[in-house]
Design a protein around this motif. Structure first.
Motif, mmCIF file in Angstrom:
data_model
loop_
_atom_site.group_PDB
_atom_site.id
_atom_site.type_symbol
_atom_site.label_atom_id
_atom_site.label_comp_id
_atom_site.label_asym_id
_atom_site.label_seq_id
_atom_site.Cartn_x
_atom_site.Cartn_y
_atom_site.Cartn_z
ATOM 1 N N VAL A 131 13.537 4.389 -2.814
ATOM 2 C CA VAL A 131 14.593 3.765 -3.614
ATOM 3 C C VAL A 131 14.107 2.421 -4.161
ATOM 4 C CG1 VAL A 131 16.932 2.798 -3.527
ATOM 5 C CG2 VAL A 131 16.407 4.934 -2.318
ATOM 6 N N VAL A 132 14.319 2.225 -5.460
ATOM 7 C CA VAL A 132 13.958 0.970 -6.101
ATOM 8 C C VAL A 132 14.828 -0.143 -5.522
ATOM 9 C CG1 VAL A 132 13.940 -0.277 -8.305
ATOM 10 C CG2 VAL A 132 13.255 2.130 -8.224
ATOM 11 N N GLY A 133 14.198 -1.247 -5.137
ATOM 12 C CA GLY A 133 14.910 -2.378 -4.550
ATOM 13 C C GLY A 133 14.685 -2.493 -3.053
ATOM 14 N N VAL A 134 14.186 -1.427 -2.422
ATOM 15 C CA VAL A 134 13.841 -1.495 -0.997
ATOM 16 C C VAL A 134 12.411 -2.001 -0.912
ATOM 17 C CG1 VAL A 134 13.460 -0.187 1.130
ATOM 18 C CG2 VAL A 134 15.397 0.368 -0.349
ATOM 19 N N HIS A 135 12.253 -3.188 -0.337
ATOM 20 C CA HIS A 135 10.926 -3.779 -0.217
ATOM 21 C C HIS A 135 10.196 -3.269 1.024
ATOM 22 C CE1 HIS A 135 7.705 -6.654 -0.568
ATOM 23 N NE2 HIS A 135 7.869 -6.945 0.705
ATOM 24 N N ALA A 136 10.935 -3.188 2.143
ATOM 25 C CA ALA A 136 10.327 -2.752 3.408
ATOM 26 C C ALA A 136 11.421 -2.230 4.318
ATOM 27 C CB ALA A 136 9.590 -3.910 4.069
ATOM 28 N N MET A 137 10.982 -1.671 5.436
ATOM 29 C CA MET A 137 11.915 -1.156 6.442
ATOM 30 C C MET A 137 11.688 -1.917 7.742
ATOM 31 S SD MET A 137 13.502 1.434 4.933
ATOM 32 C CE MET A 137 14.177 2.324 6.320
ATOM 33 N N GLY A 138 12.772 -2.177 8.447
ATOM 34 C CA GLY A 138 12.686 -2.829 9.754
ATOM 35 C C GLY A 138 12.900 -4.323 9.665
ATOM 36 N N SER A 139 13.030 -4.952 10.844
ATOM 37 C CA SER A 139 13.209 -6.401 10.919
ATOM 38 C C SER A 139 11.853 -7.082 10.798
ATOM 39 C CB SER A 139 13.861 -6.775 12.251
ATOM 40 O OG SER A 139 12.986 -6.453 13.324
ATOM 41 N N GLY A 140 11.846 -8.384 10.711
ATOM 42 C CA GLY A 140 10.598 -9.138 10.600
ATOM 43 C C GLY A 140 9.652 -8.870 11.746
ATOM 44 N N LEU A 141 10.170 -8.830 12.960
ATOM 45 C CA LEU A 141 9.326 -8.605 14.134
ATOM 46 C C LEU A 141 8.734 -7.202 14.129
ATOM 47 C CD1 LEU A 141 8.249 -9.760 16.775
ATOM 48 C CD2 LEU A 141 10.300 -8.908 17.909
ATOM 49 N N SER A 142 9.550 -6.210 13.826
ATOM 50 C CA SER A 142 9.025 -4.841 13.813
ATOM 51 C C SER A 142 8.037 -4.653 12.672
ATOM 52 C CB SER A 142 10.156 -3.809 13.715
ATOM 53 O OG SER A 142 10.722 -3.784 12.430
ATOM 54 N N ARG A 143 8.222 -5.365 11.552
ATOM 55 C CA ARG A 143 7.266 -5.267 10.448
ATOM 56 C C ARG A 143 5.944 -5.912 10.818
ATOM 57 N NH1 ARG A 143 11.317 -7.446 7.330
ATOM 58 N NH2 ARG A 143 9.915 -9.048 6.586
ATOM 59 N N THR A 144 5.986 -7.010 11.586
ATOM 60 C CA THR A 144 4.759 -7.673 12.026
ATOM 61 C C THR A 144 3.960 -6.763 12.951
ATOM 62 O OG1 THR A 144 5.801 -9.839 11.837
ATOM 63 C CG2 THR A 144 3.814 -9.699 13.187
ATOM 64 N N PHE A 145 4.640 -6.180 13.937
ATOM 65 C CA PHE A 145 3.961 -5.240 14.826
ATOM 66 C C PHE A 145 3.497 -4.002 14.056
ATOM 67 C CE2 PHE A 145 6.449 -7.263 18.385
ATOM 68 C CZ PHE A 145 5.337 -7.839 18.990
ATOM 69 N N GLY A 146 4.293 -3.587 13.112
ATOM 70 C CA GLY A 146 3.953 -2.421 12.311
ATOM 71 C C GLY A 146 2.722 -2.664 11.453
ATOM 72 N N ALA A 147 2.557 -3.887 10.950
ATOM 73 C CA ALA A 147 1.391 -4.210 10.130
ATOM 74 C C ALA A 147 0.115 -4.078 10.950
ATOM 75 C CB ALA A 147 1.517 -5.619 9.571
ATOM 76 N N VAL A 148 0.159 -4.487 12.197
ATOM 77 C CA VAL A 148 -0.995 -4.333 13.079
ATOM 78 C C VAL A 148 -1.216 -2.852 13.382
ATOM 79 C CG1 VAL A 148 -1.917 -4.851 15.369
ATOM 80 C CG2 VAL A 148 -0.706 -6.622 14.080
ATOM 81 N N ARG A 149 -0.144 -2.126 13.682
ATOM 82 C CA ARG A 149 -0.233 -0.702 13.995
ATOM 83 C C ARG A 149 -0.760 0.086 12.785
ATOM 84 N NH1 ARG A 149 4.679 0.129 16.174
ATOM 85 N NH2 ARG A 149 5.592 0.278 14.123
ATOM 86 N N ASP A 150 -0.398 -0.340 11.566
ATOM 87 C CA ASP A 150 -0.851 0.352 10.361
ATOM 88 C C ASP A 150 -2.358 0.248 10.174
ATOM 89 O OD1 ASP A 150 1.744 1.008 9.881
ATOM 90 O OD2 ASP A 150 2.043 -0.424 8.239
ATOM 91 N N ARG A 151 -2.987 -0.761 10.736
ATOM 92 C CA ARG A 151 -4.432 -0.946 10.608
ATOM 93 C C ARG A 151 -5.204 0.010 11.523
ATOM 94 N NH1 ARG A 151 -2.743 -3.751 7.273
ATOM 95 N NH2 ARG A 151 -2.608 -5.942 6.892
#
Length: 163
Positions: A59-79
């Motif tokens: 959907v246009v307008g959705v930048h990301a999913m999850g809260s800031g903390l889950s996105r931070t952990f997710g960024a590490v997990r994505d690597r």
């Protein structure tokens, strides 16, 4: 006693047509019904979460999913190879024929949040119902942040710190 006309029709249940030597009739009698109705299909919560996560991100307008903390952990997990999580920010409860979803999203600055939430809800319901056959009884959406144009993404920030 006379035979009913239905028994002589080749497409009627229980009829024997000349070409199959009664094999179709034996299949339905042996298993107790049509093959498609034998057994049960269960769908895991994670399957519905993945479908909903992918539909919400479209959907246009959705930048990301999850809260800031889950996105931070997710960024590490994505690597980590195979670690990319499309279920981040999505929680599903799946029953036998229904499901309920909770989504946590980050929207882009300047979008109408109510419209984005409506579009996310419509897209998620359509995708989940089409792919699973489950009835979606509710989609609760929590907007946890707004991505400002001059903010760096959490993913970009962690990429410069970890190499």
């Amino acid at each position: 006693m006379t035979e009913s006309p239905q028994r002589n029709r080749p497409d009627s249940p229980g009829s024997v047509s000349g070409g199959d030597d009664g094999r179709q009739n034996q299949l339905t009698k042996r298993g107790g019904g049509a093959p498609a109705t034998r057994g049960r299909t269960t769908i895991a919560d994670g399957v519905v979460e993945k479908i909903a996560g992918m539909a919400a991100r479209d959907v246009v307008g959705v930048h990301a999913m999850g809260s800031g903390l889950s996105r931070t952990f997710g960024a590490v997990r994505d690597r980590v190879p195979g670690g990319k999580s499309v279920t981040r920010g999505v929680k599903a409860e799946v029953g036998e024929s229904q499901t309920a979803l909770d989504l946590e999203i980050v929207v882009d600055y300047g979008v109408a949040i109510g419209e984005v939430a409506r579009d996310v809800r419509e897209n998620v319901i359509a995708a989940v119902e089409r792919m699973t056959g489950l009835e979606v009884v509710e989609v609760n959406i929590a907007v946890s942040d707004v991505k400002l144009p001059d903010e760096e993404d959490d993913e970009d920030e962690s990429e410069t710190r970890v190499q």
